[in-house]
Design a protein around this motif. Structure first.
Motif, PDB file in Angstrom:
ATOM      1  N   ALA A 122     -25.117  53.496 -45.497  1.00  9.21           N
ATOM      2  CA  ALA A 122     -23.524  53.234 -45.669  1.00  9.21           C
ATOM      3  C   ALA A 122     -22.730  54.201 -45.403  1.00  9.21           C
ATOM      4  N   ARG A 123     -22.963  55.612 -46.104  1.00 11.81           N
ATOM      5  CA  ARG A 123     -22.317  56.625 -45.300  1.00 11.81           C
ATOM      6  C   ARG A 123     -21.394  56.878 -43.755  1.00 11.81           C
ATOM      7  N   ASN A 124     -22.987  55.810 -42.969  1.00 10.63           N
ATOM      8  CA  ASN A 124     -23.533  55.977 -41.290  1.00 10.63           C
ATOM      9  C   ASN A 124     -22.154  55.267 -41.327  1.00 10.63           C
ATOM     10  N   GLU A 125     -21.416  54.083 -41.590  1.00  2.01           N
ATOM     11  CA  GLU A 125     -20.540  53.045 -42.236  1.00  2.01           C
ATOM     12  C   GLU A 125     -19.355  52.527 -41.886  1.00  2.01           C
ATOM     13  N   ALA A 126     -19.268  54.075 -42.553  1.00  2.65           N
ATOM     14  CA  ALA A 126     -18.063  53.791 -43.696  1.00  2.65           C
ATOM     15  C   ALA A 126     -16.897  54.701 -42.247  1.00  2.65           C
ATOM     16  N   LEU A 127     -17.875  55.165 -41.042  1.00  2.00           N
ATOM     17  CA  LEU A 127     -17.311  56.323 -40.042  1.00  2.00           C
ATOM     18  C   LEU A 127     -17.333  55.310 -38.920  1.00  2.00           C
ATOM     19  N   VAL A 128     -17.910  53.823 -39.373  1.00  2.00           N
ATOM     20  CA  VAL A 128     -16.863  52.827 -37.904  1.00  2.00           C
ATOM     21  C   VAL A 128     -15.407  53.229 -37.640  1.00  2.00           C
ATOM     22  N   GLY A 129     -14.973  53.175 -36.752  1.00  2.00           N
ATOM     23  CA  GLY A 129     -13.596  53.622 -36.441  1.00  2.00           C
ATOM     24  C   GLY A 129     -12.911  54.369 -36.339  1.00  2.00           C
ATOM     25  N   GLN A 130     -14.361  55.382 -36.846  1.00  2.00           N
ATOM     26  CA  GLN A 130     -13.483  56.525 -36.266  1.00  2.00           C
ATOM     27  C   GLN A 130     -13.707  57.246 -35.075  1.00  2.00           C
ATOM     28  N   THR A 131     -12.811  58.234 -34.963  1.00  2.00           N
ATOM     29  CA  THR A 131     -12.970  59.077 -33.238  1.00  2.00           C
ATOM     30  C   THR A 131     -13.711  60.783 -33.438  1.00  2.00           C
ATOM     31  N   PHE A 132     -14.322  61.037 -32.709  1.00  2.00           N
ATOM     32  CA  PHE A 132     -14.822  62.141 -33.145  1.00  2.00           C
ATOM     33  C   PHE A 132     -15.416  62.644 -32.087  1.00  2.00           C
ATOM     34  N   GLU A 133     -15.156  64.330 -31.900  1.00  2.00           N
ATOM     35  CA  GLU A 133     -15.446  65.341 -30.543  1.00  2.00           C
ATOM     36  C   GLU A 133     -17.042  65.126 -30.907  1.00  2.00           C
ATOM     37  N   VAL A 134     -17.505  64.585 -29.193  1.00  2.00           N
ATOM     38  CA  VAL A 134     -19.333  65.011 -29.039  1.00  2.00           C
ATOM     39  C   VAL A 134     -19.536  66.228 -28.376  1.00  2.00           C
ATOM     40  N   LEU A 135     -20.303  67.241 -28.913  1.00  2.00           N
ATOM     41  CA  LEU A 135     -20.967  67.759 -27.471  1.00  2.00           C
ATOM     42  C   LEU A 135     -21.750  67.060 -26.864  1.00  2.00           C
ATOM     43  N   SER A 148     -21.701  55.527 -24.437  1.00  2.00           N
ATOM     44  CA  SER A 148     -21.931  54.606 -22.767  1.00  2.00           C
ATOM     45  C   SER A 148     -20.519  54.574 -22.303  1.00  2.00           C
ATOM     46  N   SER A 149     -20.720  55.389 -20.327  1.00  2.00           N
ATOM     47  CA  SER A 149     -19.991  56.312 -19.919  1.00  2.00           C
ATOM     48  C   SER A 149     -20.752  56.087 -18.499  1.00  2.00           C
ATOM     49  N   PRO A 150     -19.378  55.456 -17.900  1.00  2.00           N
ATOM     50  CA  PRO A 150     -20.130  55.332 -16.136  1.00  2.00           C
ATOM     51  C   PRO A 150     -19.923  57.044 -15.574  1.00  2.00           C
ATOM     52  N   HIS A 151     -19.236  57.899 -16.602  1.00  2.00           N
ATOM     53  CA  HIS A 151     -19.306  59.446 -15.101  1.00  2.00           C
ATOM     54  C   HIS A 151     -20.675  60.086 -15.279  1.00  2.00           C
ATOM     55  N   GLU A 152     -20.532  60.507 -14.427  1.00  2.00           N
ATOM     56  CA  GLU A 152     -21.733  61.190 -13.228  1.00  2.00           C
ATOM     57  C   GLU A 152     -22.537  62.203 -14.488  1.00  2.00           C
ATOM     58  N   ASN A 153     -21.816  63.029 -14.923  1.00  2.00           N
ATOM     59  CA  ASN A 153     -22.922  64.134 -15.485  1.00  2.00           C
ATOM     60  C   ASN A 153     -21.506  64.690 -16.856  1.00  2.00           C
ATOM     61  N   LEU A 154     -21.893  64.364 -17.720  1.00  2.00           N
ATOM     62  CA  LEU A 154     -22.139  64.842 -18.909  1.00  2.00           C
ATOM     63  C   LEU A 154     -22.110  65.810 -19.577  1.00  2.00           C
ATOM     64  N   LEU A 155     -23.572  66.204 -19.886  1.00  2.00           N
ATOM     65  CA  LEU A 155     -24.197  67.423 -20.235  1.00  2.00           C
ATOM     66  C   LEU A 155     -23.288  68.291 -19.908  1.00  2.00           C
ATOM     67  N   GLY A 156     -23.504  68.876 -21.544  1.00  2.00           N
ATOM     68  CA  GLY A 156     -22.947  70.063 -22.174  1.00  2.00           C
ATOM     69  C   GLY A 156     -21.844  69.655 -21.898  1.00  2.00           C
ATOM     70  N   HIS A 157     -20.718  68.365 -21.757  1.00  2.00           N
ATOM     71  CA  HIS A 157     -19.024  68.411 -22.344  1.00  2.00           C
ATOM     72  C   HIS A 157     -18.936  68.014 -23.408  1.00  2.00           C
ATOM     73  N   TYR A 158     -17.911  68.384 -23.734  1.00  2.00           N
ATOM     74  CA  TYR A 158     -17.421  67.965 -24.930  1.00  2.00           C
ATOM     75  C   TYR A 158     -16.016  66.736 -24.954  1.00  2.00           C
ATOM     76  N   VAL A 159     -16.302  65.746 -25.424  1.00  2.00           N
ATOM     77  CA  VAL A 159     -16.133  64.247 -24.997  1.00  2.00           C
ATOM     78  C   VAL A 159     -15.299  63.616 -26.114  1.00  2.00           C
ATOM     79  N   GLN A 160     -14.157  62.605 -26.238  1.00  2.00           N
ATOM     80  CA  GLN A 160     -14.039  62.115 -27.661  1.00  2.00           C
ATOM     81  C   GLN A 160     -15.004  60.616 -27.475  1.00  2.00           C
ATOM     82  N   VAL A 161     -15.662  60.347 -28.749  1.00  2.00           N
ATOM     83  CA  VAL A 161     -16.097  59.222 -28.987  1.00  2.00           C
ATOM     84  C   VAL A 161     -15.293  58.195 -30.027  1.00  2.00           C
ATOM     85  N   LYS A 162     -15.547  57.117 -29.575  1.00  2.00           N
ATOM     86  CA  LYS A 162     -14.748  55.932 -31.072  1.00  2.00           C
ATOM     87  C   LYS A 162     -16.118  55.587 -31.524  1.00  2.00           C
TER      88      LYS A 162
END
Ligand code: SAM
Ligand code: SF4
Length: 468
Positions: free
Chosen positions: A402-415, A439-453
């Motif tokens: 339930a707690r995780n479902e409440a996050l649907v639609g929000q955007t977070f920064e992930v490492l 999912s992301s078509p980018h080549e190498n995202l390891l170690g990068h901070y990206v925004q994910v919805k």
């Protein structure tokens, strides 16, 4: 008082980094020549980090790390004895060398089982040459020198130390998150726990070497650090600066290049408002607190010698929930402590509902040698412990979903710290320590901070799409 020291980082060994819990594959090619070592780690994050420091000591002496016990001249098991099952594992690992010794391999047992069993390990496994508890790791260079000089058996089993384990080099295995012990040992006396016996008394490191290590980590490219201690928030700076734990958190997060600061494990008794205020005001301090409650029944908490009541704990939680930033809270719970009645267990379940944890590590009580609880009346049958554990885990699974479902639609920064074999699939961690796959078509995202919805949620992870 802690010694001053200098840290070198990430010495290249020519081998792939050894991951914790790597299986002991024994069907490997012939042993390589020279001074080689293999280390396998069991148990908590502190053990994982101790192994990184032990590896640093060995690399400094000219050893090379290899990925299988078969390829190594020195085989080390860094062990855990928090529950009986964990302690048994090491003896099954040692069993594979029963046919020895052929003189070509040195076998060592480190960590909590070493401290707990001491020289008895030599009786159970006579082919073992080194037995060393974590409170004696500072002696490792001397012990290794004795082994190299041909000594058949060496031990480091003192716990009456004021020193912490400082190394010149720490071999870090996680390329994205650097662990740093700031306080070793434990002075609490929880009735079920072996840690005060196996890790010795509480010793904090001075703030200056902690900050120097963080600066060096930032210099070599780490942006996330995690401060470690069995009761990390009981930290007391032994230097004249006398930084409080919250002040140390602030100082660490101000180091240029550091983007995320985590800490674990916090003890409820020493968890104060200044920590919440620091998290509230500094974005680099991650919005996650691991605050183990152990039980929801004040009667059982007293028997456990946890030093707080259910009400005290809920007050600390209310203080965290009142923060301006939502802070994720996780916990540890033991079921089936001696004397735990149906009502006590019901109190733990009702605390789950009130606490609304984002994650819980739950365990069946395991009687441990030397602890007060081992001789307590009214042990709970194994079957009943198993039943309570299943009920608790199901209740928590529903809460987390339930707690995780409440996050649907929000955007977070992930490492981003993982890549799936499936093309374009990545995994990262939010500041709140949730796993977010995307999912992301980018080549190498390891170690990068990206925004994910977040698009979907399960009890243990989230799935989302990258936001460009
Ligand atoms: N220092 C931390 C604290 O006080 O919360 C955690 C230490 S311990 C490595 C991690 C967890 O193992 C504890 O929080 C407790 O839930 C569990 N644990 C410790 N001793 C145990 C025992 N004898 N049986 C079952 N679980 C145990
Ligand atoms: Fe063990 Fe309690 Fe110390 Fe945690 S606080 S390490 S549970 S004695």
């Amino acid at each position: 008082m802690a010694q001053e020291f200098h840290v070198g980082l990430d010495v290249l060994t020519g081998e792939r980094p050894l991951m914790a819990h790597s299986p002991a594959g024994v069907q490997q090619p012939a042993r390589e020549a020279g001074r080689t070592f293999y280390i396998e780690t069991f148990g908590c994050q502190m053990n994982v980090h101790d192994s990184e420091k032990v590896a640093g000591v060995l690399l400094r002496r000219g050893y090379r790390q290899v990925n299988t016990p078969d390829a190594a001249a020195l085989v080390l098991y860094n062990t855990c004895s928090i529950r009986e099952k964990a302690a048994q594992k090491v003896f099954s690992r040692l069993g594979q060398f029963k046919a020895g010794p052929d003189g070509s391999k040195v076998i060592g047992v480190l960590g909590c089982v070493a401290q707990q069993e001491g020289e008895q390990i030599f009786e159970r496994a006579p082919w073992v040459s080194l037995v060393c508890g974590s409170a004696s790791y500072r002696k490792l260079p001397e012990l290794l020198a004795e082994l190299e000089a041909g000594n058949r058996r060496v031990t480091g089993l003192d716990t009456d130390t004021e020193e912490t384990f400082e190394t010149e080099i720490t071999r870090r295995d996680n390329p994205f998150r650097a662990y740093l012990t700031i306080i070793e040992g434990c002075d609490k006396a929880c009735a079920y726990c072996v840690v005060p016996f196996t890790r010795g008394p509480e010793r904090s490191r001075s703030s200056a070497p902690v900050l120097e290590e963080v600066r060096q980590l930032a210099d070599v490219g780490y942006s996330e650090v995690q401060l470690l201690g069995q009761t990390v928030n009981s930290y007391r700076d032994p230097s004249p600066r006398r930084l409080s734990f919250a002040e140390l958190l602030v100082a660490v997060s101000e180091v240029p290049g550091i983007h995320r600061v985590r800490f674990t494990t916090s003890h409820p008794r020493d968890f104060h408002r200044d920590i919440v205020e620091a998290i509230d005001s500094i974005p680099a301090l991650c919005d996650h607190v691991h605050l183990p409650v152990q039980s929801g029944s004040t009667r059982i908490l007293r028997a456990m010698q946890r030093t707080y009541t259910r009400e005290d704990y809920l007050e600390k939680l209310a203080m965290i929930r009142a923060a301006r930033r939502p802070i994720s809270v996780t916990s540890d719970i033991i079921v089936g402590f001696p004397g735990e009645t149906d009502q006590d267990f019901a109190d733990t379940l009702s605390l789950l509902d009130l606490a609304q944890y984002d994650g819980v590590f739950s365990f069946k009580y395991s009687p441990r040698p030397n602890t007060p609880a081992i001789s307590m009346a009214d042990p709970i049958p194994e079957e009943e412990k198993g039943r309570r554990l299943a009920v608790l885990q199901e209740r928590q699974r529903r809460i987390q979903t339930a707690r995780n479902e409440a996050l649907v639609g929000q955007t977070f920064e992930v490492l981003v710290d993982g890549q799936s074999r499936k093309e374009n699939q990545w995994a990262g961690r939010t500041s709140s320590n949730r796993v977010l796959n995307f999912s992301s078509p980018h080549e190498n995202l390891l170690g990068h901070y990206v925004q994910v919805k977040v698009a979907r949620a399960g009890p243990n992870s989230l799935v989302g799409e990258r936001v460009m």
